[in-house]
Enzyme design. Sequence first.
Site, PDB file in Angstrom:
ATOM      1  N   CYS A  17       0.670  -1.686  -0.373  1.00 17.20           N
ATOM      2  CA  CYS A  17      -0.395  -0.477  -0.696  1.00 17.20           C
ATOM      3  C   CYS A  17       1.153   1.202   0.282  1.00 17.20           C
ATOM      4  O   CYS A  17       1.807   1.071   0.866  1.00 17.20           O
ATOM      5  CB  CYS A  17      -0.918   0.324   1.479  1.00 17.20           C
ATOM      6  SG  CYS A  17      -1.829   1.628   0.971  1.00 17.20           S
ATOM      7  N   CYS A 309      28.877  11.947  31.624  1.00 19.24           N
ATOM      8  CA  CYS A 309      30.742  11.766  30.676  1.00 19.24           C
ATOM      9  C   CYS A 309      30.372  11.515  29.494  1.00 19.24           C
ATOM     10  O   CYS A 309      30.228   9.482  29.928  1.00 19.24           O
ATOM     11  CB  CYS A 309      31.070  11.289  32.510  1.00 19.24           C
ATOM     12  SG  CYS A 309      33.090  11.296  31.872  1.00 19.24           S
TER      13      CYS A 309
END
Length: 336
Positions: A17, A309
Site C-alpha cells: 500500500c 561523562c
Amino acid sequence: MNQATASYQTATFAGGCFWCVEADFEKVDGVVEVISGYSGGHLQNPTYEQVSGGKTGHVEAVQVVFDPRKVSYKTLLEVFWRHIDPTDAVGQFVDRGAQYRSVIFVHDEEQKRLAEESRDELAKSGTFGKPIATEILQFAHFYRAEDYHQDYYKQNPIRYKYYRSRSGRDQFLNQTWGQKQSVTATPTEGRTFIKPSDEELRRKLSPLQYQVTQREGTEKPFANEYWDNKRAGIYVDIVSGEPLFSSLDKYDSGTGWPSFVRVLAPDNVVEKEDRRLWTTRTEVRSKHGDSHLGHVFPDGPPPTGLRYCMNSAALRFVPKEDLAKEGYGEYLKLFE
C-alpha cells in the site's frame, strides 16, 4: 533550478500500500518529497482501478526525491527493508496480488549495485527464515497516482490509521525487528534516525568507535578527540546522527572525558542501570542508534547537578557554522 535542487536524486520503491510506504519515507531526514504512483507495468497512465484490478503489470509504488548530502541511497534501502515483508512474493500484509508485491526499481548501475548488496546482506543476516522475494528491476516509467492518494496519511488521518492498524504491517515489523527496527522519529521534529547493519558499522567506524558504541568500551581520558573541545556546536551520535549534546552545556569536569550538565534532546537518550565493574552506575545510550555513550553521575555543577561523562568515540561534533548544511538548522537559534 538552484544548485541544491539540481543535486537531488530519485529512488523508486514498491512495498505494498503506497499510503503506508509514502508515510514511512516522508519521516526520513533528507527526503525532500515522496509521490505515490504506479510503476513496472505496460499500460500508460493507468488509473487506480486498473492497477488494483491486477491486469496492468504495475505495482503501487512511491518515488522518493532525496538530498544525498543528508541521506544516502543505502540508508533509504535500510528504511525500505525495515518497513516491508521482503519474503512475500504475492503481496504485502493484508493486500494480496502481484500489484502489491515489493520491488526496488533502480535508476542506474550504482543503485543496482547498492540494492543487490543490501539484499544480499539482509539475506545473510538471518533476520528472516525465508528467501528474500523482493525484486530488483530496472526503472522505466512512473505514473503519478490520483491526487486523493497523495499524502493520504495527512489528508485522511483517521481512515489511514484505521487501515494501517488492521493491515498487519506494524504488527509484523514489531515482531520481526523489535528495537532493532530503529526507524523512529523524534516527536518534535519528525526526523528519523537509523542504526545501520553491523557490517556497515564495521566499515564506517574506527576500531575504537566500534568498541565503545557496540561493545560498551571506554576510551582513554585526556587522549580523546573532544575532551577539551571549546568550539560552538552540537554533538551527535556517531552511529545514527541523532542530536545528543550542546557545547553550551559542556564543561571541564577534570576527568579527561567530554562532560555535559544536560542532554540537548532528551527523546534521543536512554538511561539504564549498569552493574558492571562491581558497582552500580547509570549508563547512557542513544535511543535510535542504541550506541553506548558513557555514564551520568550526580556530581555535576549547577543547575542540574549532573555530569554526563561521554566517550568522544561515540560522538561526532557538528560546528555551529555547519548546522544548517548538515540538517541540524533547528539548533542554530541556540547560538544566536
